[in-house]
Design a protein around this motif. Structure first.
Motif, PDB file in Angstrom:
ATOM      1  N   ARG A 168      18.248  -5.420   3.418  1.00 59.24           N
ATOM      2  CA  ARG A 168      18.519  -6.843   3.524  1.00 59.24           C
ATOM      3  C   ARG A 168      17.179  -7.571   3.491  1.00 59.24           C
ATOM      4  N   SER A 169      17.100  -8.573   2.642  1.00 53.31           N
ATOM      5  CA  SER A 169      15.849  -9.332   2.538  1.00 53.31           C
ATOM      6  C   SER A 169      15.689 -10.208   3.781  1.00 53.31           C
TER       7      SER A 169
ATOM      8  N   ASP B 287      11.078  -3.348   7.562  1.00 44.76           N
ATOM      9  CA  ASP B 287      10.031  -2.445   7.067  1.00 44.76           C
ATOM     10  C   ASP B 287      10.484  -0.980   7.093  1.00 44.76           C
TER      11      ASP B 287
ATOM     12  N   GLU C 293       8.100  -3.730  12.304  1.00 48.51           N
ATOM     13  CA  GLU C 293       8.020  -5.120  11.873  1.00 48.51           C
ATOM     14  C   GLU C 293       9.390  -5.741  12.069  1.00 48.51           C
TER      15      GLU C 293
ATOM     16  N   LYS D 102       0.831  -1.201   0.000  1.00 47.73           N
ATOM     17  CA  LYS D 102       0.000   0.000   0.000  1.00 47.73           C
ATOM     18  C   LYS D 102       0.872   1.261   0.000  1.00 47.73           C
TER      19      LYS D 102
ATOM     20  N   LEU E  67       8.411  -3.578  -3.356  1.00 48.04           N
ATOM     21  CA  LEU E  67       9.705  -4.240  -3.184  1.00 48.04           C
ATOM     22  C   LEU E  67      10.164  -4.779  -4.530  1.00 48.04           C
TER      23      LEU E  67
HETATM   24  N1  LIG Z   1      13.592  -6.455   4.805  1.00 45.69           N
HETATM   25  C1  LIG Z   1      12.443  -6.920   4.317  1.00 45.69           C
HETATM   26  N2  LIG Z   1      12.408  -8.136   3.702  1.00 45.69           N
HETATM   27  C2  LIG Z   1      11.222  -8.607   3.211  1.00 45.69           C
HETATM   28  N3  LIG Z   1      10.038  -7.975   3.280  1.00 45.69           N
HETATM   29  C3  LIG Z   1      10.024  -6.768   3.883  1.00 45.69           C
HETATM   30  C4  LIG Z   1      11.212  -6.187   4.437  1.00 45.69           C
HETATM   31  N4  LIG Z   1      10.873  -4.985   4.994  1.00 45.69           N
HETATM   32  C5  LIG Z   1       9.547  -4.834   4.790  1.00 45.69           C
HETATM   33  N5  LIG Z   1       9.013  -5.890   4.129  1.00 45.69           N
HETATM   34  C6  LIG Z   1       7.613  -6.081   3.698  1.00 45.69           C
HETATM   35  O1  LIG Z   1       7.427  -5.239   2.573  1.00 45.69           O
HETATM   36  C7  LIG Z   1       6.096  -4.755   2.522  1.00 45.69           C
HETATM   37  C8  LIG Z   1       6.155  -3.244   2.450  1.00 45.69           C
HETATM   38  O2  LIG Z   1       5.076  -2.727   1.813  1.00 45.69           O
HETATM   39  P1  LIG Z   1       3.910  -1.912   2.522  1.00 45.69           P
HETATM   40  O3  LIG Z   1       4.316  -1.431   3.862  1.00 45.69           O
HETATM   41  O4  LIG Z   1       3.384  -0.975   1.513  1.00 45.69           O
HETATM   42  O5  LIG Z   1       2.921  -3.125   2.739  1.00 45.69           O
HETATM   43  P2  LIG Z   1       1.422  -3.010   3.114  1.00 45.69           P
HETATM   44  O6  LIG Z   1       0.616  -2.915   1.882  1.00 45.69           O
HETATM   45  O7  LIG Z   1       1.286  -1.962   4.166  1.00 45.69           O
HETATM   46  O8  LIG Z   1       1.152  -4.428   3.699  1.00 45.69           O
HETATM   47  P3  LIG Z   1       1.508  -4.944   5.094  1.00 45.69           P
HETATM   48  O9  LIG Z   1       0.165  -5.036   5.762  1.00 45.69           O
HETATM   49  O10 LIG Z   1       2.161  -6.269   4.829  1.00 45.69           O
HETATM   50  O11 LIG Z   1       2.448  -3.953   5.728  1.00 45.69           O
HETATM   51  C9  LIG Z   1       5.398  -5.236   3.786  1.00 45.69           C
HETATM   52  O12 LIG Z   1       4.643  -6.400   3.507  1.00 45.69           O
HETATM   53  C10 LIG Z   1       6.578  -5.594   4.692  1.00 45.69           C
HETATM   54  O13 LIG Z   1       6.225  -6.590   5.622  1.00 45.69           O
END
Ligand SMILES: Nc1ncnc2c1ncn2[C@@H]1O[C@H](COP(=O)(O)OP(=O)(O)OP(=O)(O)O)[C@@H](O)[C@H]1O
Ligand SMILES: [Mg+2]
Length: 253
Positions: free
Chosen positions: A82-83, A195, A179, A11, A15
């Protein structure tokens, strides 16, 4: 020109595949959503501000030894991270009652809590990210008791750091959400902060006036979100455009 492969469309962020295995590129969008995406808008400048603010906070955490996913900022909208495997929890730390806690408990917003409270929501949009007790987390195998202890300790360290940084620029840290992700180093698993940390994921109130400088400005239609986030970045001395030789943080009395 070949574009990186998009791995996830969120949202607020997208990534992309990173340049090396184990890395990702996190792209900060201008989209703002609230109330489980019922309210949605595009806010010019929000992505760039969050990118720079998250960089600033994650770098600070690295300085004090709190492990996190940030590697480096690539440009105004993207950072290399970092993933990791995200633990499906929103880890929330509260110093003052606000938002859902005030609603649930009937405690007036802004009431100082006797000590910081750490709580967990299950990250599931379809369910509306419900609050979950530690018992559920352990029984449903999302994290072990040891993991939870480590997560709480990480969250409290982030809280102390963020509270201090914000206090230094005249801002009260009401609450925030982080997160946590898992990374493997050989046979060992480590938990790291992932995050983002930004005014999208914190409640920030001006100490003197109580003015809100966070996403509640958008949720509650209180004015310009860009102005609020710009003010946070300005006070911290990291306004975009001035990043190369950012001035020192301004102390607000
Ligand atoms: N280092 C990381 N490795 C893998 N995934 C990550 C990392 N950091 C953040 N994320 C994930 O990347 C996404 C970032 O996108 P965003 O915050 O827009 O998601 P979102 O639509 O709000 O959904 P969510 O409810 O999962 O947060 C999130 O799902 C988050 O959990
Ligand atoms: Mg998110």
């Amino acid at each position: 020109m070949a574009r990186r492969k998009k791995i996830y469309e969120g949202k607020a962020k997208d990534l992309f595949e990173g340049p090396e295995p184990g890395t990702l590129v996190q792209y900060f969008k201008d989209d703002a959503t609230a109330f489980n995406a019922e309210k949605h808008d595009t806010i010019d400048g929000k992505g760039a501000l969050n990118n720079i603010l998250s960089e600033y906070f994650m770098n600070g955490l690295t300085q004090i030894g709190v492990p996190n996913h940030f590697i480096k900022r690539l440009n105004m909208r993207e950072q290399l991270i970092r993933s990791c495997e995200i633990v499906p929890l929103e880890v929330i730390v509260r110093n003052y009652a606000a938002g859902s806690m005030s609603k649930r408990m009937g405690i007036e917003e802004g009431t100082q809590l006797p000590r910081p409270i750490v709580e967990f929501s299950y990250k599931d949009d379809a369910l509306g990210d419900p609050l979950v007790p530690e018992e559920y987390i352990i029984a449903l195998n999302w994290a072990s008791q040891q993991d939870l202890d480590d997560i709480i300790s990480l969250a409290l360290r982030v809280n102390d750091f963020m509270s201090g940084v914000m206090y230094g620029v005249g801002i009260k840290l009401i609450d925030f959400k982080i997160e946590i992700g898992r990374v493997w180093e050989g046979d060992f698993m480590r938990l790291i902060v992932a995050d983002e940390i930004s005014p999208d994921s914190c409640r920030l109130w001006d100490i003197k006036t109580g003015e809100k400088l966070d996403k509640d400005v958008f949720r509650r239609d209180l004015g310009s979100l860009t102005d609020a986030y710009t003010e946070v970045a300005r006070r911290l001395g990291v306004l975009p455009g001035n990043v190369a030789n950012a001035p020192k943080p301004t102390i607000v009395h």
